[in-house]
Design a protein around this motif. Structure first.
Motif, PDB file in Angstrom:
ATOM      1  N   LEU A  11       0.921  -1.198   0.146  1.00  0.00           N
ATOM      2  CA  LEU A  11       0.036   0.105   0.148  1.00  0.00           C
ATOM      3  C   LEU A  11       0.791   1.123  -0.111  1.00  0.00           C
ATOM      4  O   LEU A  11       1.485   1.518   0.844  1.00  0.00           O
ATOM      5  CB  LEU A  11      -1.168   0.240   1.251  1.00  0.00           C
ATOM      6  CG  LEU A  11      -1.847   1.118   1.211  1.00  0.00           C
ATOM      7  CD1 LEU A  11      -2.898   1.337   0.051  1.00  0.00           C
ATOM      8  CD2 LEU A  11      -2.573   1.169   2.586  1.00  0.00           C
ATOM      9  N   ASN A  12       1.219   1.844  -1.047  1.00  0.00           N
ATOM     10  CA  ASN A  12       1.610   2.975  -1.267  1.00  0.00           C
ATOM     11  C   ASN A  12       3.412   2.802  -0.860  1.00  0.00           C
ATOM     12  O   ASN A  12       3.652   3.370  -0.024  1.00  0.00           O
ATOM     13  CB  ASN A  12       1.258   4.049  -0.415  1.00  0.00           C
ATOM     14  CG  ASN A  12      -0.123   4.673  -1.416  1.00  0.00           C
ATOM     15  OD1 ASN A  12      -0.396   4.456  -2.565  1.00  0.00           O
ATOM     16  ND2 ASN A  12      -0.928   5.020  -0.375  1.00  0.00           N
ATOM     17  N   GLU A  13       4.192   1.827  -1.459  1.00  0.00           N
ATOM     18  CA  GLU A  13       5.394   1.806  -1.345  1.00  0.00           C
ATOM     19  C   GLU A  13       6.261   1.786  -2.589  1.00  0.00           C
ATOM     20  O   GLU A  13       7.344   1.142  -2.683  1.00  0.00           O
ATOM     21  CB  GLU A  13       5.496   0.162  -0.698  1.00  0.00           C
ATOM     22  CG  GLU A  13       4.580  -0.160   0.255  1.00  0.00           C
ATOM     23  CD  GLU A  13       5.291   0.621   1.719  1.00  0.00           C
ATOM     24  OE1 GLU A  13       6.008   1.398   1.677  1.00  0.00           O
ATOM     25  OE2 GLU A  13       4.586   0.054   2.779  1.00  0.00           O
ATOM     26  N   ASP A  34      -1.073  -5.282  -4.665  1.00  0.00           N
ATOM     27  CA  ASP A  34      -1.340  -3.929  -4.499  1.00  0.00           C
ATOM     28  C   ASP A  34      -2.709  -3.879  -4.020  1.00  0.00           C
ATOM     29  O   ASP A  34      -3.789  -4.205  -4.451  1.00  0.00           O
ATOM     30  CB  ASP A  34      -1.491  -3.299  -5.973  1.00  0.00           C
ATOM     31  CG  ASP A  34      -1.895  -1.668  -5.865  1.00  0.00           C
ATOM     32  OD1 ASP A  34      -1.487  -1.070  -4.903  1.00  0.00           O
ATOM     33  OD2 ASP A  34      -2.278  -1.165  -6.852  1.00  0.00           O
ATOM     34  N   ASN A  35      -2.600  -2.914  -2.739  1.00  0.00           N
ATOM     35  CA  ASN A  35      -3.842  -3.160  -1.712  1.00  0.00           C
ATOM     36  C   ASN A  35      -4.599  -1.628  -1.863  1.00  0.00           C
ATOM     37  O   ASN A  35      -5.049  -1.066  -0.661  1.00  0.00           O
ATOM     38  CB  ASN A  35      -3.343  -3.414  -0.453  1.00  0.00           C
ATOM     39  CG  ASN A  35      -4.632  -3.945   0.478  1.00  0.00           C
ATOM     40  OD1 ASN A  35      -4.642  -3.828   1.514  1.00  0.00           O
ATOM     41  ND2 ASN A  35      -5.656  -4.346  -0.058  1.00  0.00           N
ATOM     42  N   THR A  54      -3.942  -7.447  -7.900  1.00  0.00           N
ATOM     43  CA  THR A  54      -4.682  -6.219  -7.205  1.00  0.00           C
ATOM     44  C   THR A  54      -5.574  -6.943  -6.151  1.00  0.00           C
ATOM     45  O   THR A  54      -6.478  -7.869  -6.585  1.00  0.00           O
ATOM     46  CB  THR A  54      -5.366  -5.489  -7.994  1.00  0.00           C
ATOM     47  OG1 THR A  54      -4.576  -4.852  -8.984  1.00  0.00           O
ATOM     48  CG2 THR A  54      -6.298  -4.196  -7.272  1.00  0.00           C
ATOM     49  N   GLU A  55      -5.807  -6.312  -5.079  1.00  0.00           N
ATOM     50  CA  GLU A  55      -6.794  -6.719  -3.867  1.00  0.00           C
ATOM     51  C   GLU A  55      -7.540  -5.483  -3.420  1.00  0.00           C
ATOM     52  O   GLU A  55      -6.761  -4.711  -2.840  1.00  0.00           O
ATOM     53  CB  GLU A  55      -6.093  -7.563  -2.732  1.00  0.00           C
ATOM     54  CG  GLU A  55      -6.841  -7.960  -1.681  1.00  0.00           C
ATOM     55  CD  GLU A  55      -8.313  -8.430  -2.069  1.00  0.00           C
ATOM     56  OE1 GLU A  55      -9.401  -8.089  -1.899  1.00  0.00           O
ATOM     57  OE2 GLU A  55      -8.117  -9.637  -2.667  1.00  0.00           O
ATOM     58  N   SER A  56      -8.833  -5.533  -3.588  1.00  0.00           N
ATOM     59  CA  SER A  56      -9.443  -4.181  -3.349  1.00  0.00           C
ATOM     60  C   SER A  56     -10.085  -4.095  -1.825  1.00  0.00           C
ATOM     61  O   SER A  56     -10.039  -3.055  -1.346  1.00  0.00           O
ATOM     62  CB  SER A  56     -10.825  -4.035  -4.191  1.00  0.00           C
ATOM     63  OG  SER A  56     -11.724  -5.242  -4.299  1.00  0.00           O
ATOM     64  N   ARG A  57      -9.888  -5.419  -1.313  1.00  0.00           N
ATOM     65  CA  ARG A  57     -10.282  -5.205   0.165  1.00  0.00           C
ATOM     66  C   ARG A  57      -9.158  -4.801   0.948  1.00  0.00           C
ATOM     67  O   ARG A  57      -8.040  -5.355   0.923  1.00  0.00           O
ATOM     68  CB  ARG A  57     -11.019  -6.619   0.591  1.00  0.00           C
ATOM     69  CG  ARG A  57     -12.110  -7.069   0.085  1.00  0.00           C
ATOM     70  CD  ARG A  57     -12.299  -8.480   0.255  1.00  0.00           C
ATOM     71  NE  ARG A  57     -11.237  -9.517  -0.191  1.00  0.00           N
ATOM     72  CZ  ARG A  57     -11.069 -10.612   0.217  1.00  0.00           C
ATOM     73  NH1 ARG A  57     -11.878 -11.311   1.011  1.00  0.00           N
ATOM     74  NH2 ARG A  57     -10.307 -11.226  -0.399  1.00  0.00           N
ATOM     75  N   GLY A  59      -6.564  -4.281   3.976  1.00  0.00           N
ATOM     76  CA  GLY A  59      -6.129  -5.141   5.010  1.00  0.00           C
ATOM     77  C   GLY A  59      -5.155  -5.948   4.727  1.00  0.00           C
ATOM     78  O   GLY A  59      -4.919  -6.632   3.889  1.00  0.00           O
ATOM     79  N   PHE A  60      -4.212  -5.921   5.643  1.00  0.00           N
ATOM     80  CA  PHE A  60      -2.833  -6.917   5.500  1.00  0.00           C
ATOM     81  C   PHE A  60      -3.318  -8.373   5.303  1.00  0.00           C
ATOM     82  O   PHE A  60      -2.796  -8.952   4.359  1.00  0.00           O
ATOM     83  CB  PHE A  60      -2.271  -6.852   6.865  1.00  0.00           C
ATOM     84  CG  PHE A  60      -0.642  -7.689   6.730  1.00  0.00           C
ATOM     85  CD1 PHE A  60       0.316  -7.400   6.184  1.00  0.00           C
ATOM     86  CD2 PHE A  60      -0.917  -9.007   7.335  1.00  0.00           C
ATOM     87  CE1 PHE A  60       1.459  -7.998   6.156  1.00  0.00           C
ATOM     88  CE2 PHE A  60       0.156  -9.839   7.276  1.00  0.00           C
ATOM     89  CZ  PHE A  60       1.493  -9.379   6.799  1.00  0.00           C
ATOM     90  N   GLY A  61      -4.326  -8.752   6.111  1.00  0.00           N
ATOM     91  CA  GLY A  61      -4.595 -10.345   5.539  1.00  0.00           C
ATOM     92  C   GLY A  61      -5.270 -10.393   4.294  1.00  0.00           C
ATOM     93  O   GLY A  61      -5.142 -11.476   3.737  1.00  0.00           O
ATOM     94  N   ALA A  62      -6.197  -9.421   4.034  1.00  0.00           N
ATOM     95  CA  ALA A  62      -6.660  -9.309   2.583  1.00  0.00           C
ATOM     96  C   ALA A  62      -5.865  -9.442   1.316  1.00  0.00           C
ATOM     97  O   ALA A  62      -5.669 -10.203   0.481  1.00  0.00           O
ATOM     98  CB  ALA A  62      -7.517  -8.396   2.503  1.00  0.00           C
ATOM     99  N   ALA A  63      -4.745  -8.809   1.470  1.00  0.00           N
ATOM    100  CA  ALA A  63      -3.535  -8.650   0.783  1.00  0.00           C
ATOM    101  C   ALA A  63      -2.760 -10.045   0.554  1.00  0.00           C
ATOM    102  O   ALA A  63      -2.522 -10.495  -0.416  1.00  0.00           O
ATOM    103  CB  ALA A  63      -2.662  -7.491   1.002  1.00  0.00           C
ATOM    104  N   VAL A  64      -2.348 -10.355   1.856  1.00  0.00           N
ATOM    105  CA  VAL A  64      -1.466 -11.899   1.985  1.00  0.00           C
ATOM    106  C   VAL A  64      -2.324 -13.075   1.392  1.00  0.00           C
ATOM    107  O   VAL A  64      -1.855 -13.598   0.557  1.00  0.00           O
ATOM    108  CB  VAL A  64      -1.061 -11.976   3.299  1.00  0.00           C
ATOM    109  CG1 VAL A  64      -0.246 -13.119   3.351  1.00  0.00           C
ATOM    110  CG2 VAL A  64       0.030 -10.837   3.693  1.00  0.00           C
TER     111      VAL A  64
END
Length: 219
Positions: A11-13, A34-35, A54-57, A59-64
């Protein structure tokens, strides 16, 4: 196909990704999740040769979780994308899987005091002790660098999609009888501001999520 898939929740890295991706070992495929970045992180990652999903939800868990679903290699790693951890250290963690470990956690060793704010370090210590009392498994850090076997990790059926995901992984692995091993990794000041440990509010949100996971585990 790569031997290892490395999931990098993002997220914005954009400022950190070039350094992170150039440090990824040759046999490892980087999957940048990309979260919801607004700084062009996805384009930076693609330009560096990473696989981007891309993961639109949020949250760390959602992205992983999205990265785990996209993985194809037999082994999987997770690491923050903010340059606080060095992917070049992954081979040492992966070697511990060959030695019989099922889940390897990178125990963060700060290179500077500013790398790990006191409020986050204290919260992490309290959480680690609670895990020990609940599971009998001694850990000292619920850190963001970890490795496991891909199919086994999927088999844990992790459900949390927020900050409780790393804790849920350890608790479910312990309940499944996994051998959980820690090894030291260098922890340097991240590039940019952390969404969790960079603020007291972010840390409290993470603690709230993890307390919920602990309550569910006790139940």
């Amino acid at each position: 196909m790569a031997d290892v898939d490395l999931v990098l929740p993002c997220l914005n890295e954009a400022a950190a990704l070039p350094w992170v991706l150039e440090r990824v070992p040759a046999n490892v495929r980087a999957i940048v999740v990309d979260n919801g970045s607004t700084d062009g992180s996805a384009d930076v990652a693609r330009a560096a040769g990473a696989t981007v999903i891309t993961e639109s939800r949020r949250g760390f868990g959602a992205a992983v979780s999205a990265g785990v679903e996209a993985a194809r290699a037999p082994l999987i790693a997770v690491c923050d994308a903010d340059a606080s951890l060095d992917p070049a250290e992954l081979p040492r963690l992966l070697a511990l899987l060959d030695d019989g470990a099922d889940l390897v956690l990178g125990r963060r060793i700060p290179t500077k005091r500013s790398a790990w704010p006191a409020h986050a370090r204290i919260a992490n210590g309290v959480l680690s002790r609670r895990i020990g009392r609940l599971t009998g498994v001694r850990v000292t850090d619920i850190g963001p660098m970890r490795v496991a076997r891909t199919d086994a990790l999927r088999g844990l059926d992790l459900r949390d999609r927020r900050s409780g995901y790393p804790l849920e992984m350890v608790l479910r692995a312990a309940a499944a009888g996994w051998r959980i091993v820690e090894t030291e990794v260098a922890y340097t000041p991240r590039i940019g501001r952390s969404k969790v440990t960079g603020t007291v509010r972010g840390t409290l949100t993470a603690v709230h999520d993890m307390n919920r996971i602990l309550r569910e585990a006790r139940a």
